[in-house]
Design a protein around this motif. Structure first.
Motif, PDB file in Angstrom:
ATOM      1  N   VAL A   1       0.853  -1.200   0.000  1.00  0.00           N
ATOM      2  CA  VAL A   1       0.000   0.000   0.000  1.00  0.00           C
ATOM      3  C   VAL A   1       0.887   1.249   0.000  1.00  0.00           C
ATOM      4  O   VAL A   1       0.629   2.206  -0.734  1.00  0.00           O
ATOM      5  CB  VAL A   1      -0.948  -0.026   1.231  1.00  0.00           C
ATOM      6  CG1 VAL A   1      -1.597   1.329   1.457  1.00  0.00           C
ATOM      7  CG2 VAL A   1      -2.010  -1.112   1.041  1.00  0.00           C
ATOM      8  N   HIS A   2       1.951   1.219   0.781  1.00  0.00           N
ATOM      9  CA  HIS A   2       2.900   2.338   0.802  1.00  0.00           C
ATOM     10  C   HIS A   2       3.563   2.499  -0.574  1.00  0.00           C
ATOM     11  O   HIS A   2       3.724   3.602  -1.075  1.00  0.00           O
ATOM     12  CB  HIS A   2       3.954   2.093   1.891  1.00  0.00           C
ATOM     13  CG  HIS A   2       5.015   3.151   1.950  1.00  0.00           C
ATOM     14  ND1 HIS A   2       4.752   4.449   2.336  1.00  0.00           N
ATOM     15  CD2 HIS A   2       6.343   3.109   1.645  1.00  0.00           C
ATOM     16  CE1 HIS A   2       5.881   5.159   2.278  1.00  0.00           C
ATOM     17  NE2 HIS A   2       6.862   4.368   1.864  1.00  0.00           N
ATOM     18  N   HIS A   3       3.899   1.369  -1.174  1.00  0.00           N
ATOM     19  CA  HIS A   3       4.585   1.400  -2.476  1.00  0.00           C
ATOM     20  C   HIS A   3       3.652   1.715  -3.635  1.00  0.00           C
ATOM     21  O   HIS A   3       4.115   2.019  -4.726  1.00  0.00           O
ATOM     22  CB  HIS A   3       5.258   0.046  -2.742  1.00  0.00           C
ATOM     23  CG  HIS A   3       6.537  -0.129  -1.979  1.00  0.00           C
ATOM     24  ND1 HIS A   3       7.764   0.138  -2.520  1.00  0.00           N
ATOM     25  CD2 HIS A   3       6.770  -0.530  -0.704  1.00  0.00           C
ATOM     26  CE1 HIS A   3       8.712  -0.100  -1.615  1.00  0.00           C
ATOM     27  NE2 HIS A   3       8.130  -0.508  -0.509  1.00  0.00           N
TER      28      HIS A   3
ATOM     29  N   ALA B   1      13.202  11.467   3.247  1.00  0.00           N
ATOM     30  CA  ALA B   1      13.440  10.416   2.246  1.00  0.00           C
ATOM     31  C   ALA B   1      12.362  10.410   1.159  1.00  0.00           C
ATOM     32  O   ALA B   1      12.595   9.964   0.046  1.00  0.00           O
ATOM     33  CB  ALA B   1      13.497   9.054   2.930  1.00  0.00           C
ATOM     34  N   HIS B   2      11.160  10.905   1.501  1.00  0.00           N
ATOM     35  CA  HIS B   2      10.061  10.885   0.532  1.00  0.00           C
ATOM     36  C   HIS B   2       9.889  12.200  -0.228  1.00  0.00           C
ATOM     37  O   HIS B   2       9.067  12.287  -1.129  1.00  0.00           O
ATOM     38  CB  HIS B   2       8.745  10.525   1.232  1.00  0.00           C
ATOM     39  CG  HIS B   2       8.704   9.107   1.690  1.00  0.00           C
ATOM     40  ND1 HIS B   2       8.991   8.741   2.979  1.00  0.00           N
ATOM     41  CD2 HIS B   2       8.451   7.955   1.029  1.00  0.00           C
ATOM     42  CE1 HIS B   2       8.902   7.431   3.090  1.00  0.00           C
ATOM     43  NE2 HIS B   2       8.582   6.921   1.918  1.00  0.00           N
ATOM     44  N   THR B   3      10.658  13.223   0.175  1.00  0.00           N
ATOM     45  CA  THR B   3      10.447  14.515  -0.472  1.00  0.00           C
ATOM     46  C   THR B   3      10.861  14.479  -1.946  1.00  0.00           C
ATOM     47  O   THR B   3      11.726  13.697  -2.345  1.00  0.00           O
ATOM     48  CB  THR B   3      11.202  15.642   0.278  1.00  0.00           C
ATOM     49  OG1 THR B   3      10.948  16.868  -0.386  1.00  0.00           O
ATOM     50  CG2 THR B   3      12.692  15.418   0.320  1.00  0.00           C
TER      51      THR B   3
ATOM     52  N   LEU C   1      18.173   7.846  -2.569  1.00  0.00           N
ATOM     53  CA  LEU C   1      18.247   6.391  -2.327  1.00  0.00           C
ATOM     54  C   LEU C   1      16.869   5.798  -2.071  1.00  0.00           C
ATOM     55  O   LEU C   1      16.555   4.706  -2.541  1.00  0.00           O
ATOM     56  CB  LEU C   1      19.185   6.090  -1.146  1.00  0.00           C
ATOM     57  CG  LEU C   1      20.668   6.365  -1.385  1.00  0.00           C
ATOM     58  CD1 LEU C   1      21.483   6.094  -0.134  1.00  0.00           C
ATOM     59  CD2 LEU C   1      21.195   5.508  -2.545  1.00  0.00           C
ATOM     60  N   HIS C   2      16.027   6.510  -1.317  1.00  0.00           N
ATOM     61  CA  HIS C   2      14.702   5.951  -1.036  1.00  0.00           C
ATOM     62  C   HIS C   2      13.815   5.963  -2.281  1.00  0.00           C
ATOM     63  O   HIS C   2      12.958   5.093  -2.442  1.00  0.00           O
ATOM     64  CB  HIS C   2      14.031   6.680   0.127  1.00  0.00           C
ATOM     65  CG  HIS C   2      12.838   5.933   0.651  1.00  0.00           C
ATOM     66  ND1 HIS C   2      12.934   4.704   1.276  1.00  0.00           N
ATOM     67  CD2 HIS C   2      11.501   6.205   0.578  1.00  0.00           C
ATOM     68  CE1 HIS C   2      11.722   4.271   1.589  1.00  0.00           C
ATOM     69  NE2 HIS C   2      10.830   5.153   1.178  1.00  0.00           N
ATOM     70  N   HIS C   3      14.029   6.926  -3.167  1.00  0.00           N
ATOM     71  CA  HIS C   3      13.260   6.951  -4.419  1.00  0.00           C
ATOM     72  C   HIS C   3      13.488   5.665  -5.223  1.00  0.00           C
ATOM     73  O   HIS C   3      12.577   5.166  -5.871  1.00  0.00           O
ATOM     74  CB  HIS C   3      13.641   8.173  -5.271  1.00  0.00           C
ATOM     75  CG  HIS C   3      13.142   9.465  -4.695  1.00  0.00           C
ATOM     76  ND1 HIS C   3      13.439  10.688  -5.238  1.00  0.00           N
ATOM     77  CD2 HIS C   3      12.364   9.726  -3.608  1.00  0.00           C
ATOM     78  CE1 HIS C   3      12.852  11.649  -4.521  1.00  0.00           C
ATOM     79  NE2 HIS C   3      12.212  11.079  -3.517  1.00  0.00           N
TER      80      HIS C   3
ATOM     81  N   HIS D   1      13.959   2.761  -3.993  1.00  0.00           N
ATOM     82  CA  HIS D   1      13.130   1.747  -3.334  1.00  0.00           C
ATOM     83  C   HIS D   1      11.662   1.818  -3.803  1.00  0.00           C
ATOM     84  O   HIS D   1      10.944   0.843  -3.762  1.00  0.00           O
ATOM     85  CB  HIS D   1      13.212   1.948  -1.812  1.00  0.00           C
ATOM     86  CG  HIS D   1      12.473   0.935  -1.018  1.00  0.00           C
ATOM     87  ND1 HIS D   1      12.898  -0.376  -0.913  1.00  0.00           N
ATOM     88  CD2 HIS D   1      11.323   1.009  -0.296  1.00  0.00           C
ATOM     89  CE1 HIS D   1      12.039  -1.046  -0.157  1.00  0.00           C
ATOM     90  NE2 HIS D   1      11.079  -0.236   0.229  1.00  0.00           N
ATOM     91  N   HIS D   2      11.257   3.008  -4.280  1.00  0.00           N
ATOM     92  CA  HIS D   2       9.874   3.175  -4.752  1.00  0.00           C
ATOM     93  C   HIS D   2       9.739   2.922  -6.258  1.00  0.00           C
ATOM     94  O   HIS D   2       8.664   3.133  -6.819  1.00  0.00           O
ATOM     95  CB  HIS D   2       9.351   4.581  -4.409  1.00  0.00           C
ATOM     96  CG  HIS D   2       8.823   4.683  -3.005  1.00  0.00           C
ATOM     97  ND1 HIS D   2       7.513   4.394  -2.665  1.00  0.00           N
ATOM     98  CD2 HIS D   2       9.430   5.006  -1.842  1.00  0.00           C
ATOM     99  CE1 HIS D   2       7.334   4.555  -1.363  1.00  0.00           C
ATOM    100  NE2 HIS D   2       8.483   4.927  -0.827  1.00  0.00           N
ATOM    101  N   HIS D   3      10.835   2.477  -6.914  1.00  0.00           N
ATOM    102  CA  HIS D   3      10.746   2.140  -8.335  1.00  0.00           C
ATOM    103  C   HIS D   3       9.799   0.942  -8.500  1.00  0.00           C
ATOM    104  O   HIS D   3       9.797   0.033  -7.665  1.00  0.00           O
ATOM    105  CB  HIS D   3      12.137   1.801  -8.896  1.00  0.00           C
ATOM    106  CG  HIS D   3      12.151   1.506 -10.359  1.00  0.00           C
ATOM    107  ND1 HIS D   3      11.866   2.456 -11.307  1.00  0.00           N
ATOM    108  CD2 HIS D   3      12.409   0.356 -11.039  1.00  0.00           C
ATOM    109  CE1 HIS D   3      11.949   1.906 -12.511  1.00  0.00           C
ATOM    110  NE2 HIS D   3      12.271   0.631 -12.382  1.00  0.00           N
TER     111      HIS D   3
HETATM  112 ZN   LIG Z   1       8.784   4.900   1.290  1.00  0.00          ZN
END
Ligand SMILES: [Zn+2]
Ligand SMILES: [Zn+2]
Length: 270
Positions: free
Chosen positions: A124-126, A179-181, A202-204, A206-208
């Motif tokens: 859901v987060h992704h 990390a989400h900005t 780096l966190h972006h 992870h959202h690929h």
């Molecule tokens: Zn995230």
């Protein structure tokens, strides 16, 4: 009652206010400095903010249990920290506890990705097809419950003082929202800060939307675990596409009812 006692007695509310301030400031910054239609940003934010209402009661209730566990472990000198030689010194104690708790968060995040029934909650987060500061709060209430249950376990096993939990929460809030900005660090700065910390860049990754990138950069505050356990990855801004390949329908991803149902539907393989 002095302001100091008032603040220390209501740490949960202080943390909540701090969370809101960082998020609002960065949100305003994003709205001003990044391209995009204002009404689209409001629409996107509105959906994600609805998750605050489902998460907050669970979070507040379970935080008080976590704190009770911390009080108990400290009273009974229980937990791994009591067996580590550095626990007598103030600085080494705080740093060791912070690092160990960050490792626990890494393990938690990997677990959410690797076990199918937990992934259905975490995806859901992704499933957010745009990532901005509001994505930070996009979390299924089922995941809030699981996350806090894991936190109870870590606190029981490690035995940190309540002050460590407050310090950790303060750093974690800033790190998670940042990390989400939509703002990204310049490549050079990212290379240096990213050696130790999780950056937006780096966190972006992870959202690929596709593997193997979705299963990389699990770190919470520190990126060292990803480097150490071989889950570190880099991907350019242009190549990064947000979402999960099994849930790319914008219509479904922007309706709270259909999002909340995701964990109870049959899982297509990633
Ligand atoms: Zn995230
Ligand atoms: Zn994840």
């Amino acid at each position: 009652m002095t302001i100091k006692t008032l603040l220390s007695n209501h740490q949960d509310l202080v943390q909540l206010a701090y969370f809101a301030i960082i998020m609002v400031l960065l949100w305003i910054g994003e709205a001003f400095f990044t391209a995009g239609l204002a009404h689209e940003k409001f629409k996107h934010t509105r959906i994600n903010l609805l998750f605050i209402f489902t998460a907050l009661p669970i979070q507040l209730l379970m935080v008080s249990i976590v704190l009770m566990i911390a009080v108990w472990t400290n009273l009974h000198h229980w937990g791994l920290i009591n067996y580590l030689p550095m626990h007598k010194n103030f600085w080494t104690y705080y740093i060791t506890m912070f690092v160990l708790m960050d490792l626990c968060e890494y393990i938690y995040h990997v677990t959410m990705h690797k076990l199918d029934f937990l992934w259905k909650f975490h995806l859901v987060h992704h499933s957010d097809l745009k990532v901005d500061v509001s994505t930070t709060v996009r979390e299924h209430p089922g995941e809030t419950f699981v996350r806090m249950s894991f936190q109870m376990l870590w606190v029981f096993l490690l035995g940190p003082a309540a002050a460590v939990l407050v310090l950790r929460q303060t750093v974690q809030t800033f790190s998670n929202i940042a990390a989400h900005t939509q703002f990204r660090l310049p490549e050079r700065t990212n290379r240096i800060i990213g050696l130790i910390f999780i950056t937006p860049n780096l966190h972006h990754v992870h959202h690929h939307y596709q593997l193997p990138y979705t299963d990389c950069n699990y770190g919470d505050v520190l990126s060292v675990w990803d480097r150490l356990f071989g889950t570190y990855a880099e991907l350019g801004k242009k190549e990064t596409v947000y979402g999960v390949d099994t849930h790319m329908d914008p219509e479904k991803n922007s309706k709270i009812r259909s999002i909340l149902k995701i964990p109870f539907q049959k899982l297509e393989r990633k």
